[in-house]
Design a protein around this motif. Structure first.
Motif, PDB file in Angstrom:
ATOM      1  N   GLY A   1       0.842  -1.123   0.051  1.00 43.54           N
ATOM      2  CA  GLY A   1      -0.096  -0.089  -0.085  1.00 43.54           C
ATOM      3  C   GLY A   1       0.788   1.298   0.119  1.00 43.54           C
ATOM      4  O   GLY A   1       0.621   2.231  -0.899  1.00 43.54           O
ATOM      5  N   THR A   2       1.962   1.412   0.888  1.00 46.59           N
ATOM      6  CA  THR A   2       2.724   2.365   1.017  1.00 46.59           C
ATOM      7  C   THR A   2       3.549   2.720  -0.236  1.00 46.59           C
ATOM      8  O   THR A   2       3.754   3.717  -0.785  1.00 46.59           O
ATOM      9  CB  THR A   2       3.767   2.224   2.150  1.00 46.59           C
TER      10      THR A   2
ATOM     11  N   ALA B   1       1.058   4.058  -3.215  1.00 49.03           N
ATOM     12  CA  ALA B   1       0.684   5.380  -2.735  1.00 49.03           C
ATOM     13  C   ALA B   1       2.041   6.287  -3.070  1.00 49.03           C
ATOM     14  O   ALA B   1       1.910   7.279  -3.770  1.00 49.03           O
ATOM     15  CB  ALA B   1       0.600   5.535  -1.208  1.00 49.03           C
ATOM     16  N   THR B   2       3.211   6.023  -2.743  1.00 55.23           N
ATOM     17  CA  THR B   2       4.484   6.622  -2.963  1.00 55.23           C
ATOM     18  C   THR B   2       4.501   6.806  -4.660  1.00 55.23           C
ATOM     19  O   THR B   2       4.767   7.933  -5.094  1.00 55.23           O
ATOM     20  CB  THR B   2       5.751   5.847  -2.530  1.00 55.23           C
TER      21      THR B   2
ATOM     22  N   GLY C   1       1.692   9.124  -5.916  1.00 50.17           N
ATOM     23  CA  GLY C   1       1.945  10.370  -5.173  1.00 50.17           C
ATOM     24  C   GLY C   1       3.051  11.025  -5.992  1.00 50.17           C
ATOM     25  O   GLY C   1       2.993  12.252  -6.404  1.00 50.17           O
TER      26      GLY C   1
END
Length: 106
Positions: free
Chosen positions: A37-38, A41-42, A45
């Motif tokens: 997930g991270t 998201a990175t 983003g």
């Protein structure tokens, strides 16, 4: 609350592979560490920041992309983000300022 896993056995080779992956694909170090997930998201983003900033402010877009990648790598290897470190540093500085004796004009 999101939990972040760190890689067990952070060897030099593993860290080097994570840096190389992060340079090629934003968020890849988190994907390698198992933080899907991270990592996603990175990636999203970074792509959004570059798409918005690069046409009018290319230097700021490049700095945003680099900063997000550094944050991703730090989060994957240590489990803490740059924002938490900055927050801790500001809180420590604030406590130090508040503890110092104030000088009053008399």
């Amino acid at each position: 609350m999101n939990t972040t896993e760190t890689m067990d056995g952070n060897t030099t080779l593993a860290k080097t592979a994570m840096v190389a992956a992060e340079i090629l694909v934003p968020g890849a170090s988190n994907l390698v560490a198992g933080n899907v997930g991270t990592g996603v998201a990175t990636f999203v983003g970074t792509v959004a920041a570059v798409a918005v900033l690069a046409p009018t402010m290319p230097i700021l877009g490049a700095l945003a992309a680099i900063g997000l990648r550094i944050n991703s790598y730090k989060l994957a290897t240590t489990g803490t983000s740059l924002m938490s470190d900055a927050s801790s540093a500001l809180n420590a500085a604030n406590e130090k300022i508040n503890k110092s004796p104030s000088k009053t004009a008399g």
